[in-house]
Design a protein around this motif. Structure first.
Motif, PDB file in Angstrom:
ATOM      1  N   LYS A 392       0.824  -1.218   0.000  1.00 52.38           N
ATOM      2  CA  LYS A 392       0.000   0.000   0.000  1.00 52.38           C
ATOM      3  C   LYS A 392       0.853   1.259   0.000  1.00 52.38           C
ATOM      4  N   ASN A 393       1.957   1.227   0.742  1.00 57.79           N
ATOM      5  CA  ASN A 393       2.782   2.421   0.912  1.00 57.79           C
ATOM      6  C   ASN A 393       3.855   2.596  -0.154  1.00 57.79           C
ATOM      7  N   ASN A 394       4.182   1.520  -0.883  1.00 58.68           N
ATOM      8  CA  ASN A 394       5.333   1.593  -1.784  1.00 58.68           C
ATOM      9  C   ASN A 394       5.046   1.234  -3.238  1.00 58.68           C
ATOM     10  N   VAL A 395       3.916   0.608  -3.501  1.00 58.75           N
ATOM     11  CA  VAL A 395       3.592   0.209  -4.870  1.00 58.75           C
ATOM     12  C   VAL A 395       2.440   1.063  -5.367  1.00 58.75           C
ATOM     13  N   ALA A 396       2.760   2.024  -6.225  1.00 54.39           N
ATOM     14  CA  ALA A 396       1.736   2.939  -6.732  1.00 54.39           C
ATOM     15  C   ALA A 396       1.039   2.406  -7.968  1.00 54.39           C
ATOM     16  N   GLU A 397       1.663   1.444  -8.641  1.00 60.46           N
ATOM     17  CA  GLU A 397       1.096   0.924  -9.879  1.00 60.46           C
ATOM     18  C   GLU A 397       0.014  -0.109  -9.582  1.00 60.46           C
ATOM     19  N   GLU A 407      15.188  -7.797  -1.666  1.00 61.72           N
ATOM     20  CA  GLU A 407      15.983  -6.612  -2.014  1.00 61.72           C
ATOM     21  C   GLU A 407      15.155  -5.340  -1.898  1.00 61.72           C
ATOM     22  N   LYS A 408      13.855  -5.453  -2.195  1.00 64.59           N
ATOM     23  CA  LYS A 408      12.979  -4.280  -2.152  1.00 64.59           C
ATOM     24  C   LYS A 408      12.296  -4.140  -0.795  1.00 64.59           C
ATOM     25  N   PHE A 409      12.048  -5.266  -0.122  1.00 62.02           N
ATOM     26  CA  PHE A 409      11.358  -5.293   1.172  1.00 62.02           C
ATOM     27  C   PHE A 409      12.151  -6.216   2.092  1.00 62.02           C
ATOM     28  N   PRO A 410      13.164  -5.667   2.793  1.00 68.06           N
ATOM     29  CA  PRO A 410      14.092  -6.507   3.563  1.00 68.06           C
ATOM     30  C   PRO A 410      13.419  -7.437   4.566  1.00 68.06           C
ATOM     31  N   GLU A 411      12.256  -7.051   5.104  1.00 65.73           N
ATOM     32  CA  GLU A 411      11.570  -7.915   6.074  1.00 65.73           C
ATOM     33  C   GLU A 411      11.214  -9.274   5.473  1.00 65.73           C
ATOM     34  N   ALA A 412      11.097  -9.315   4.131  1.00 65.32           N
ATOM     35  CA  ALA A 412      10.699 -10.565   3.463  1.00 65.32           C
ATOM     36  C   ALA A 412      11.817 -11.593   3.468  1.00 65.32           C
ATOM     37  N   ALA A 413      13.019 -11.220   3.882  1.00 65.02           N
ATOM     38  CA  ALA A 413      14.146 -12.167   3.864  1.00 65.02           C
ATOM     39  C   ALA A 413      13.870 -13.384   4.743  1.00 65.02           C
ATOM     40  N   VAL A 414      13.086 -13.218   5.824  1.00 62.45           N
ATOM     41  CA  VAL A 414      12.837 -14.330   6.746  1.00 62.45           C
ATOM     42  C   VAL A 414      11.958 -15.404   6.103  1.00 62.45           C
ATOM     43  N   TYR A 415      11.180 -15.042   5.081  1.00 61.05           N
ATOM     44  CA  TYR A 415      10.348 -16.059   4.419  1.00 61.05           C
ATOM     45  C   TYR A 415      10.693 -16.168   2.933  1.00 61.05           C
ATOM     46  N   ARG A 416      11.959 -15.907   2.594  1.00 56.93           N
ATOM     47  CA  ARG A 416      12.386 -15.944   1.196  1.00 56.93           C
ATOM     48  C   ARG A 416      12.273 -17.343   0.592  1.00 56.93           C
ATOM     49  N   LYS A 417      12.336 -18.388   1.446  1.00 61.08           N
ATOM     50  CA  LYS A 417      12.259 -19.747   0.910  1.00 61.08           C
ATOM     51  C   LYS A 417      10.907 -20.048   0.283  1.00 61.08           C
ATOM     52  N   ILE A 418       9.864 -19.326   0.715  1.00 63.32           N
ATOM     53  CA  ILE A 418       8.537 -19.550   0.128  1.00 63.32           C
ATOM     54  C   ILE A 418       8.048 -18.349  -0.674  1.00 63.32           C
ATOM     55  N   ILE A 422       7.266 -12.291  -6.036  1.00 66.53           N
ATOM     56  CA  ILE A 422       5.836 -11.971  -5.895  1.00 66.53           C
ATOM     57  C   ILE A 422       5.360 -11.249  -7.150  1.00 66.53           C
ATOM     58  N   MET A 423       4.081 -11.448  -7.442  1.00 62.87           N
ATOM     59  CA  MET A 423       3.397 -10.667  -8.465  1.00 62.87           C
ATOM     60  C   MET A 423       2.125 -10.130  -7.821  1.00 62.87           C
ATOM     61  N   VAL A 424       1.897  -8.832  -7.957  1.00 65.15           N
ATOM     62  CA  VAL A 424       0.764  -8.174  -7.310  1.00 65.15           C
ATOM     63  C   VAL A 424      -0.062  -7.458  -8.366  1.00 65.15           C
ATOM     64  N   THR A 425      -1.383  -7.654  -8.318  1.00 63.33           N
ATOM     65  CA  THR A 425      -2.271  -6.826  -9.118  1.00 63.33           C
ATOM     66  C   THR A 425      -3.288  -6.202  -8.176  1.00 63.33           C
ATOM     67  N   ALA A 426      -3.463  -4.894  -8.281  1.00 63.16           N
ATOM     68  CA  ALA A 426      -4.391  -4.162  -7.417  1.00 63.16           C
ATOM     69  C   ALA A 426      -5.783  -4.182  -8.025  1.00 63.16           C
ATOM     70  N   LEU A 427      -6.737  -4.730  -7.269  1.00 62.53           N
ATOM     71  CA  LEU A 427      -8.136  -4.665  -7.704  1.00 62.53           C
ATOM     72  C   LEU A 427      -8.730  -3.310  -7.351  1.00 62.53           C
ATOM     73  N   MET A 431      -9.496   0.669  -1.623  1.00 58.53           N
ATOM     74  CA  MET A 431     -10.089  -0.243  -0.650  1.00 58.53           C
ATOM     75  C   MET A 431      -9.108  -1.313  -0.190  1.00 58.53           C
ATOM     76  N   GLY A 432      -7.841  -1.228  -0.664  1.00 66.28           N
ATOM     77  CA  GLY A 432      -6.819  -2.175  -0.232  1.00 66.28           C
ATOM     78  C   GLY A 432      -7.100  -3.596  -0.667  1.00 66.28           C
ATOM     79  N   GLU A 433      -7.547  -3.776  -1.932  1.00 70.72           N
ATOM     80  CA  GLU A 433      -7.881  -5.106  -2.438  1.00 70.72           C
ATOM     81  C   GLU A 433      -6.848  -5.523  -3.486  1.00 70.72           C
ATOM     82  N   TYR A 434      -6.251  -6.697  -3.269  1.00 66.75           N
ATOM     83  CA  TYR A 434      -5.150  -7.150  -4.118  1.00 66.75           C
ATOM     84  C   TYR A 434      -5.243  -8.659  -4.353  1.00 66.75           C
TER      85      TYR A 434
END
Length: 743
Positions: A392-397, A407-418, A422-427, A431-434
């Motif tokens: 919500k705060n970093n992906v405007a597209e 590399e873009k979201f360092p917190e994700a390093a803890v679950y990098r194995k799974i 990522i691919m995100v499409t905003a509905l 309303m925060g729907e993705y």
């Protein structure tokens, strides 16, 4: 004899990508070069020309080529070089090259090519170091090369056949990755040589400008790394470097020569492999003794590369088509389920076919109507909530993907194995729907041929840093973490279309209760006010500007520069007026009532095409009109849709040779679908999600006129008809627009 100078060749480099290898100022010395202008006068010559033309009079520079023609080809008719050039200019120099001639009874090949305002005349011996007649082996080799349909076997066969044909000690198929580095993916070698199969080479080994030259010259011979190149001489005052892009004798970068020497290689030969106009890889051949291959033999070897390139393209397109059909089938089924079920969330996640089938992902999350639905392998709820907050705060597209999430979201390093990819499409961002798809980390151990870092040495006399090729090619391993398999173009297209289907289903099901509708009502009210402002507050000043400009233009005493400025003002006013009218059209669509009736599209489409062919000066044979089933729609709005889409197809393919546009309709029990396909500029995959947005113009349209409003108008009209529109396109490969109307 005129004063002569040597063209500059000593260049201090701090970046291999900046080395001007197309203007080395030298040629390889197994042949010689004469360069003439359009009047036939010699403006450049290689320093070794006199060693081949022993009886040549001194001072060739500035002389007409006719003065040396008798020495070049004693049995040739007068003015034969000029005749070859005239023929080559009309029919292409590939029709004249090589021209068989002789020098003092020794057979030579004359190879002609253009270079800016000059013609390069390159002379090479018409013989090879190998006794094998390569052209006689080509047919059988190609047949054996293509014997297996498996892609890896095809590459393996190709390496073996090229080695059989040219007799080099080692032949490799070398594929470039997206970042420019290369990997040996097939190999044929002498048994005493170690295998290099699977080794990776950094992008700096074959820098960007070298890769561009491989797209122009499909073969490249370095006959002997130990031979001293011959300098190119020119008259004093003519110091502009000679562009040797099209040259076959072009000298080799000193860095690359040292690189080959460090490898122990004394001769190399490469054949370019092209996929859809881009350099896919090389057939790279190494020999540990000097070896010269004549021009005809190189052309025969080039044929192998061209046929392999075609086979690669066919095999890759076949694989892409299979993926595309699989994804399309999944999206079609999800679309039917969404329209059938009252619960969109359950339609996307509760059946045998789910969101996961739209791409090759291992997990997905649907964030919809304040619910988070996880399926497959995903991060846990707390991690998902944190990721959604970051999005919500970093992906405007409306569309985002990466294979290196941490590399873009360092917190994700803890679950990098799974979830390394990522691919995100905003509905609905409001309303925060993705929809979010995940790919796991793919641990890779890359084996490099030596440390991939290009060492830098310091010249003690000048203090200047120089790039130096590495001396060691001992295997050097590197483990890559935090990276998933890349998202393919087919997956991206699939998600773009799925988002369109989900949005369509939401608009059909949601009704007036959704917050989006309230925002749309407010937006429409603001648009009405905006339209009124444009009509009354902008159009009048524009009319005033045009009137005064036209009055000023009547003054016969105006300076030409002033007239030019006034004309630009007048044209700008016209363009602004046109854009205002388009915005007004856009705002009126939703306020206009539909007056549906049956529309016979055949005469409408033929009238539109006939007018557009005149406007863009395109031959009618370039547009094919297939089936034209009737549709239900507003007879005022529907022609706007077809006129806009067909106009874009003809306009953006008008520079193709030849342009090709196809318009075809199909129908089933529930809908009529029209497909408009062109072979024009195409659309960058990253811009597909924004193609129907207001004032969105693509980066590659150049000077082609347009406002970026037309497709937004088309989408509004189609949505008002409860129809659907989607596009399939690739940059440089044309576009296909699909429009479906309910019966």
């Amino acid at each position: 004899m005129p004063n002569t100078i040597r063209l500059p060749v000593n260049i201090d480099l701090t970046n291999c990508d900046r080395e001007p290898i197309h203007i080395p100022g030298k040629i390889q010395s197994h042949g010689f070069l004469l360069v003439i202008d359009h009047d036939g006068y010699i403006r450049f010559e290689s320093e070794n020309a006199s060693s081949y033309l022993k009886n040549v009079p001194p001072g060739l520079l500035g002389k007409h080529i006719s003065t040396v023609e008798p020495l070049i080809g004693k049995n040739e008719p007068p003015d034969f070089i000029n005749r070859l050039i005239i023929f080559g200019k009309v029919n292409g120099f590939e029709q004249t090259n090589p021209f068989n001639t002789d020098i003092y009874g020794q057979p030579f090949h004359l190879i002609i090519s253009a270079s800016a305002n000059y013609y390069l005349l390159e002379f090479e011996p018409a013989r090879s170091d190998s006794a094998t007649e390569i052209h006689k082996l080509i047919g059988r080799s190609i047949s054996e090369m293509l014997a297996d349909k498996n892609l890896q076997n095809l590459l393996n066969n190709s390496a073996i056949q090229v080695k059989n044909v040219i007799g080099y000690d080692r032949v490799m198929v070398y594929r470039f990755a997206a970042d420019g580095h290369g990997e040996v993916i097939a190999e044929a070698r002498n048994p005493e040589l170690p295998s290099w199969l699977g080794l990776h080479y950094p992008a700096s080994d074959i820098p960007k400008q070298a890769r561009e030259l491989y797209k122009v010259n499909l073969t490249r011979l370095i006959a002997d790394v130990n031979n001293q190149p011959s300098a190119i001489l020119t008259e004093a005052g003519n110091e502009a470097p000679l562009d040797l892009t099209n040259s076959h004798l072009r000298a080799v970068s000193p860095i690359h020569i040292q690189y080959l020497k460090n490898m122990g290689v004394q001769s190399s030969f490469s054949i370019s492999l092209i996929y859809k106009g881009e350099l896919w890889g090389l057939i790279a051949c190494h020999n540990y003794t000097p070896r010269f291959i004549d021009y005809r033999s190189r052309e025969s070897a080039k044929l192998i590369g061209q046929i392999l390139s075609s086979a690669l393209e066919f095999r890759q397109d076949e694989e892409n088509q299979q993926l595309q059909e699989r994804y399309k089938s999944a999206v079609d089924q999800l679309s039917r389920l969404m329209l059938k079920d009252n619960n969109i969330e359950y339609a996307l996640t509760g059946h045998a076919v789910t969101l996961l089938n739209a791409v090759d992902a291992t997990g997905a999350v649907l964030v919809f109507e304040n619910n988070i639905t996880r399926f497959g392998t995903t991060p846990d709820n707390a991690q998902i909530n944190s990721l959604i907050s970051w999005i919500k705060n970093n992906v405007a597209e409306t569309f985002f993907y990466t294979e290196k999430l941490s590399e873009k979201f360092p917190e994700a390093a803890v679950y990098r194995k799974i979830a390394s990819g990522i691919m995100v499409t905003a509905l609905s961002r409001e309303m925060g729907e993705y929809v979010i798809w995940f790919k796991p980390e793919q641990l890779q151990t890359i084996t490099w041929a030596g440390n991939p870092e290009k060492p830098v040495t310091i010249d003690t006399s000048t203090g200047m840093a120089h790039i130096s090729p590495r001396n060691s090619f001992d295997e050097w391993s590197q483990t890559v973490t935090g990276t998933s398999v890349k998202w393919s173009n087919e997956e991206i297209k699939s998600v773009v279309r799925l988002r369109s289907e989900i949005t369509y289903a939401i608009n059909q099901k949601a009704g007036a209760i959704r917050l989006l509708n309230e925002k749309l009502k407010q937006a429409y009210e603001e648009l009405d006010t905006f339209s009124f402002t444009i009509s009354h507050d902008l159009k009048n000043p524009i009319s005033t500007i045009k009137s005064f400009t036209q009055i000023l233009l009547r003054d016969a005493e105006l300076k030409p520069q002033t007239v030019k400025i006034l004309e630009r003002i007048n044209n700008g006013a016209d363009k602004m007026n046109s854009m205002i009218n388009e915005v007004l059209d856009y705002s009126r669509i939703n306020r206009s009532e539909l007056a549906k009736s049956e529309i016979d599209t055949a005469p409408m489409i033929h009238d539109i095409v006939r007018d557009l062919l005149l406007i863009y000066n395109v031959d009618e044979s370039c547009v094919h009109i297939g089936n034209t089933p009737k549709i239900q729609g507003d007879p005022v709005m529907i022609p706007q849709v077809f006129a806009n889409i067909i106009s874009n197809a003809i306009k953006y393919s008008s520079k193709s040779n030849p342009p090709k546009v196809t318009i075809d309709g199909s129908e089933n029990d529930s809908e009529v679908t029209y497909t408009i396909t062109d072979n024009g500029l195409g659309i960058d995959i990253k811009q597909l999600p924004k193609i129907f947005e207001l004032f969105n113009r693509l980066d590659n349209v150049g000077d082609i006129e347009g406002s970026g409003v037309g497709l937004a108008i088309v989408k509004r009209i189609i949505e008002k008809h409860n129809g659907k529109i989607w596009v399939d396109s690739e940059l440089g490969q044309g576009s296909t627009f699909n429009i479906s109307f309910k019966k």
